[in-house]
Design a protein around this motif. Structure first.
Motif, PDB file in Angstrom:
ATOM      1  N   PRO A 161       0.816  -1.225   0.000  1.00  0.00           N
ATOM      2  CA  PRO A 161       0.000   0.000   0.000  1.00  0.00           C
ATOM      3  C   PRO A 161       0.845   1.269   0.000  1.00  0.00           C
ATOM      4  CG  PRO A 161      -0.879  -1.587   1.570  1.00  0.00           C
ATOM      5  CD  PRO A 161       0.442  -2.106   1.116  1.00  0.00           C
ATOM      6  N   ALA A 162       1.965   1.239   0.734  1.00  0.00           N
ATOM      7  CA  ALA A 162       2.854   2.413   0.746  1.00  0.00           C
ATOM      8  C   ALA A 162       3.437   2.654  -0.643  1.00  0.00           C
ATOM      9  CB  ALA A 162       3.968   2.204   1.759  1.00  0.00           C
ATOM     10  N   ALA A 163       3.785   1.570  -1.343  1.00  0.00           N
ATOM     11  CA  ALA A 163       4.322   1.709  -2.694  1.00  0.00           C
ATOM     12  C   ALA A 163       3.280   2.276  -3.646  1.00  0.00           C
ATOM     13  CB  ALA A 163       4.814   0.356  -3.197  1.00  0.00           C
ATOM     14  N   LEU A 164       2.054   1.761  -3.542  1.00  0.00           N
ATOM     15  CA  LEU A 164       0.982   2.250  -4.417  1.00  0.00           C
ATOM     16  C   LEU A 164       0.649   3.714  -4.128  1.00  0.00           C
ATOM     17  CD1 LEU A 164      -1.383  -0.864  -4.369  1.00  0.00           C
ATOM     18  CD2 LEU A 164       0.001  -0.046  -6.290  1.00  0.00           C
ATOM     19  N   ALA A 165       0.668   4.077  -2.835  1.00  0.00           N
ATOM     20  CA  ALA A 165       0.352   5.464  -2.474  1.00  0.00           C
ATOM     21  C   ALA A 165       1.422   6.422  -2.982  1.00  0.00           C
ATOM     22  CB  ALA A 165       0.211   5.579  -0.956  1.00  0.00           C
ATOM     23  N   GLY A 193       3.730   5.853  -5.629  1.00  0.00           N
ATOM     24  CA  GLY A 193       3.973   5.939  -7.065  1.00  0.00           C
ATOM     25  C   GLY A 193       2.945   5.254  -7.930  1.00  0.00           C
ATOM     26  N   GLY A 194       1.852   4.755  -7.348  1.00  0.00           N
ATOM     27  CA  GLY A 194       0.858   4.051  -8.138  1.00  0.00           C
ATOM     28  C   GLY A 194       1.418   2.747  -8.688  1.00  0.00           C
ATOM     29  N   SER A 195       0.786   2.213  -9.706  1.00  0.00           N
ATOM     30  CA  SER A 195       1.204   0.922 -10.252  1.00  0.00           C
ATOM     31  C   SER A 195       2.594   0.982 -10.887  1.00  0.00           C
ATOM     32  CB  SER A 195       0.193   0.431 -11.284  1.00  0.00           C
ATOM     33  OG  SER A 195       0.068   1.367 -12.344  1.00  0.00           O
ATOM     34  N   LYS A 196       3.038   2.199 -11.278  1.00  0.00           N
ATOM     35  CA  LYS A 196       4.344   2.304 -11.925  1.00  0.00           C
ATOM     36  C   LYS A 196       5.496   1.971 -10.973  1.00  0.00           C
ATOM     37  CE  LYS A 196       4.964   7.283 -11.119  1.00  0.00           C
ATOM     38  NZ  LYS A 196       5.129   8.621 -11.762  1.00  0.00           N
ATOM     39  N   ILE A 197       5.208   1.942  -9.660  1.00  0.00           N
ATOM     40  CA  ILE A 197       6.257   1.594  -8.706  1.00  0.00           C
ATOM     41  C   ILE A 197       6.717   0.159  -8.898  1.00  0.00           C
ATOM     42  CG2 ILE A 197       4.871   0.661  -6.792  1.00  0.00           C
ATOM     43  CD1 ILE A 197       7.688   3.236  -6.390  1.00  0.00           C
ATOM     44  N   PHE A 198       5.884  -0.662  -9.554  1.00  0.00           N
ATOM     45  CA  PHE A 198       6.235  -2.059  -9.781  1.00  0.00           C
ATOM     46  C   PHE A 198       6.948  -2.260 -11.120  1.00  0.00           C
ATOM     47  CE2 PHE A 198       2.520  -2.161  -6.958  1.00  0.00           C
ATOM     48  CZ  PHE A 198       3.050  -2.882  -5.902  1.00  0.00           C
ATOM     49  N   ARG A 199       7.184  -1.157 -11.846  1.00  0.00           N
ATOM     50  CA  ARG A 199       7.891  -1.263 -13.116  1.00  0.00           C
ATOM     51  C   ARG A 199       9.391  -1.234 -12.862  1.00  0.00           C
ATOM     52  NH1 ARG A 199       4.338   3.406 -16.142  1.00  0.00           N
ATOM     53  NH2 ARG A 199       2.298   2.365 -15.976  1.00  0.00           N
ATOM     54  N   SER A 200       9.999  -2.379 -13.022  1.00  0.00           N
ATOM     55  CA  SER A 200      11.437  -2.508 -12.793  1.00  0.00           C
ATOM     56  C   SER A 200      12.179  -2.558 -14.115  1.00  0.00           C
ATOM     57  CB  SER A 200      11.726  -3.787 -11.999  1.00  0.00           C
ATOM     58  OG  SER A 200      13.103  -4.075 -11.972  1.00  0.00           O
ATOM     59  N   ARG A 201      13.383  -2.029 -14.121  1.00  0.00           N
ATOM     60  CA  ARG A 201      14.224  -2.121 -15.307  1.00  0.00           C
ATOM     61  C   ARG A 201      14.706  -3.549 -15.523  1.00  0.00           C
ATOM     62  NH1 ARG A 201      18.168   3.238 -14.565  1.00  0.00           N
ATOM     63  NH2 ARG A 201      16.469   4.776 -14.376  1.00  0.00           N
ATOM     64  N   ARG A 202      14.809  -4.305 -14.424  1.00  0.00           N
ATOM     65  CA  ARG A 202      15.272  -5.688 -14.508  1.00  0.00           C
ATOM     66  C   ARG A 202      14.338  -6.583 -13.693  1.00  0.00           C
ATOM     67  NH1 ARG A 202      20.859  -5.306 -15.592  1.00  0.00           N
ATOM     68  NH2 ARG A 202      20.796  -7.525 -16.047  1.00  0.00           N
ATOM     69  N   GLN A 260      13.985   1.975  -7.708  1.00  0.00           N
ATOM     70  CA  GLN A 260      13.759   2.602  -6.417  1.00  0.00           C
ATOM     71  C   GLN A 260      13.791   1.556  -5.304  1.00  0.00           C
ATOM     72  OE1 GLN A 260      10.466   5.417  -6.145  1.00  0.00           O
ATOM     73  NE2 GLN A 260      10.329   5.451  -8.370  1.00  0.00           N
ATOM     74  N   ALA A 261      14.177   2.004  -4.096  1.00  0.00           N
ATOM     75  CA  ALA A 261      14.211   1.097  -2.954  1.00  0.00           C
ATOM     76  C   ALA A 261      12.825   0.520  -2.679  1.00  0.00           C
ATOM     77  CB  ALA A 261      14.733   1.832  -1.719  1.00  0.00           C
ATOM     78  N   LEU A 262      11.788   1.349  -2.813  1.00  0.00           N
ATOM     79  CA  LEU A 262      10.428   0.883  -2.544  1.00  0.00           C
ATOM     80  C   LEU A 262      10.003  -0.169  -3.562  1.00  0.00           C
ATOM     81  CD1 LEU A 262       8.348   1.419  -0.392  1.00  0.00           C
ATOM     82  CD2 LEU A 262       7.316   3.162  -1.840  1.00  0.00           C
TER      83      LEU A 262
END
Length: 310
Positions: free
Chosen positions: A71-75, A77-86, A193-195
């Motif tokens: 929930p902290a991640a979604l709050a 950066g939204g769903s883009k917080i789960f977009r990883s380069r790798r 990002q760390a999150l």
């Protein structure tokens, strides 16, 4: 289990020269507080692992951790917080971390918390060795000597070939190796990002452990559910404190204070379970700590050399 060296690596931090003394002190205090939090969480984990299957205890930890992080991640950066380069490496890192947690918890019904923690603290040395193999880093003979000293410390705690040897003592060593794999992978995904990394860890760990539940499930009672929630919340707080600590202070400056956890593990183990570390464990833990402290000292010297040569 010890604080996350992988999270430290992933936390953005400024150069030593840009960090004022009050900021460094704040980082040291935050890291020391995290060692207390992790030691309390490990004691709760040992208590739960005495009545519940270790995969279930690890699952309780990860589910609570995910409920705090996602929930902290979604709050933020939204769903883009789960977009990883790798993303593949993020999953591999998550597998290393959940494997480390599960194996460490497997050891706790058989070992005092202080013994398991002392053996696990060989992980920085394993990270150094794996960094040479997989990241091409250069390590001088002094740090290799420190690594050898650390392994001598582990052997003193484990004491293979003696009547005091317990096969379970190998488990924290395997746990440290799994953690080291995750930490080395973290260095390859430092752009995330760390999150994002924490979110991937919680989801991968929770997903993998859920697969174990049908095979090893014991319905917990209310006190065990309460302890499980406390355990997961404490680990989430501990990881957050580590990330914050390394944002306030330079890694080579504050990393040695992670060894304070050895003290808390011994004190809490005695207070809760009445287990007193024997002289061999104290000696081995001291040698492991000295090895880690010297390694951190050499890392700081190398960082200063790079700074002034650049």
């Amino acid at each position: 289990m010890t604080s996350s060296s992988a999270d430290r690596t992933n936390a953005a931090r400024p150069e030593p020269s840009s960090l004022p003394a009050p900021s460094q002190l704040r980082g040291i205090v935050l890291l020391i507080v995290s060692t207390i939090v992790f030691a309390v969480a490990d004691v709760i984990t040992k208590r739960l692992a005495s009545t519940l299957p270790p995969p279930e205890v690890a699952w309780m930890r990860y589910v609570t951790f995910a409920l705090a992080v996602v929930p902290a991640a979604l709050a933020r950066g939204g769903s883009k917080i789960f977009r990883s380069r790798r993303p593949g490496l993020q999953v591999l890192r998550g597998l290393g971390m959940v494997g480390s947690s599960l194996i460490f918890i497997e050891s706790l019904p058989y070992l005092p918390v202080a013994d398991a923690t002392a053996i696990f603290f060989v992980s920085p040395i394993l990270i150094m060795a794996l960094s040479v193999l997989f990241l091409g880093e250069t390590v001088g003979w002094r740090r290799w000597m420190a690594a050898a000293l650390g392994f001598i410390g582990v052997m003193i705690v484990v004491r293979p070939g003696t009547g005091s040897f317990q096969a379970a003592a190998v488990l924290p060593l395997v746990s440290a190796a799994s953690w080291a794999v995750g930490a080395v992978v973290t260095r390859k995904i430092a752009g995330d990002q760390a999150l994002t990394t924490l979110a991937y860890s919680s989801l991968v760990g929770g997903g993998v452990l859920t697969l174990f539940l049908p095979f090893q499930w014991v319905t917990p009672d209310l006190p065990e559910i309460g302890l499980g929630l406390c355990m997961g919340i404490l680990f989430a707080i501990g990881h957050w404190l580590v990330v914050m600590a390394y944002r306030h202070g330079n890694a080579s400056m504050i990393a040695p204070f992670a060894y304070v956890q050895l003290v808390w593990a011994g004190l809490l183990g005695y207070a809760v379970f009445g287990s007193v570390p024997d002289p061999w464990t104290v000696t081995g833990a001291g040698i492991i700590a000295l090895s880690g402290l010297y390694t951190a000292y050499r890392e700081r010297l190398r960082a200063l050399e790079r700074k002034f040569s650049g």
